[in-house]
Design a protein around this motif. Structure first.
Motif, PDB file in Angstrom:
ATOM      1  N   UNK A  96       0.865  -1.173   0.000  1.00  0.00           N
ATOM      2  CA  UNK A  96       0.000   0.000   0.000  1.00  0.00           C
ATOM      3  C   UNK A  96       0.905   1.227   0.000  1.00  0.00           C
ATOM      4  N   UNK A  97       0.570   2.273  -0.738  1.00  0.00           N
ATOM      5  CA  UNK A  97       1.428   3.474  -0.758  1.00  0.00           C
ATOM      6  C   UNK A  97       1.763   3.956   0.641  1.00  0.00           C
ATOM      7  N   UNK A  98       3.058   4.176   0.880  1.00  0.00           N
ATOM      8  CA  UNK A  98       3.513   4.646   2.180  1.00  0.00           C
ATOM      9  C   UNK A  98       3.878   3.535   3.147  1.00  0.00           C
ATOM     10  N   UNK A  99       3.556   2.298   2.762  1.00  0.00           N
ATOM     11  CA  UNK A  99       3.873   1.158   3.621  1.00  0.00           C
ATOM     12  C   UNK A  99       4.917   0.261   2.967  1.00  0.00           C
ATOM     13  N   UNK A 100       5.522  -0.586   3.790  1.00  0.00           N
ATOM     14  CA  UNK A 100       6.479  -1.545   3.256  1.00  0.00           C
ATOM     15  C   UNK A 100       5.746  -2.677   2.546  1.00  0.00           C
ATOM     16  N   UNK A 101       6.434  -3.286   1.598  1.00  0.00           N
ATOM     17  CA  UNK A 101       5.889  -4.458   0.935  1.00  0.00           C
ATOM     18  C   UNK A 101       5.855  -5.604   1.946  1.00  0.00           C
TER      19      UNK A 101
END
Length: 119
Positions: free
Chosen positions: A40-45
């Motif tokens: 999710x944008x802004x989060x880690x994979x």
């Protein structure tokens, strides 16, 4: 050229289902572990599910009981069946695979496919 090609993403209502596919192509001797990640944008994979060449699987706690990972070794393809989808499953889903190329194992990523779940 070796690549992972994903398909099956899209938009679905909460409670619905989607099936993702990822096919490895190129000069591949064998496929080892394969898996699906999401971001999710802004989060880690983050890891969603993984499967070994022998079929052993593991899942993120958030998807256990709802998602199923499987593979077809003859087709160098990995699948992710996603049921009972929730809005929080919305993310870009990436395929990942360890592939043996001319005697060397290398890690590859797919281009990503968007999954959107509406409430």
């Amino acid at each position: 050229q070796v690549q992972l090609v994903e398909s099956g993403g899209g938009t679905v209502q909460a409670g619905g289902s989607l099936r993702l596919s990822c096919a490895a192509s190129g000069s591949i001797s064998s496929t080892n572990a394969m898996g699906w990640y999401r971001q999710v944008p802004g989060n880690q994979r983050e890891l969603v599910a993984a499967i070994t060449s022998g079929g052993s699987t593991n899942y993120a706690d958030s998807v256990k009981g709802r998602f199923t990972i499987s593979r077809d070794n003859a087709k160098n393809t990995v699948y992710l069946q996603m049921n009972s989808l929730k809005p929080e499953d919305t993310a870009v889903y990436y395929c990942n695979a360890n592939l043996r190329i001319f005697g060397t194992i290398r890690n590859y990523w797919g281009q990503g496919t968007q999954v959107s779940v509406s409430s």
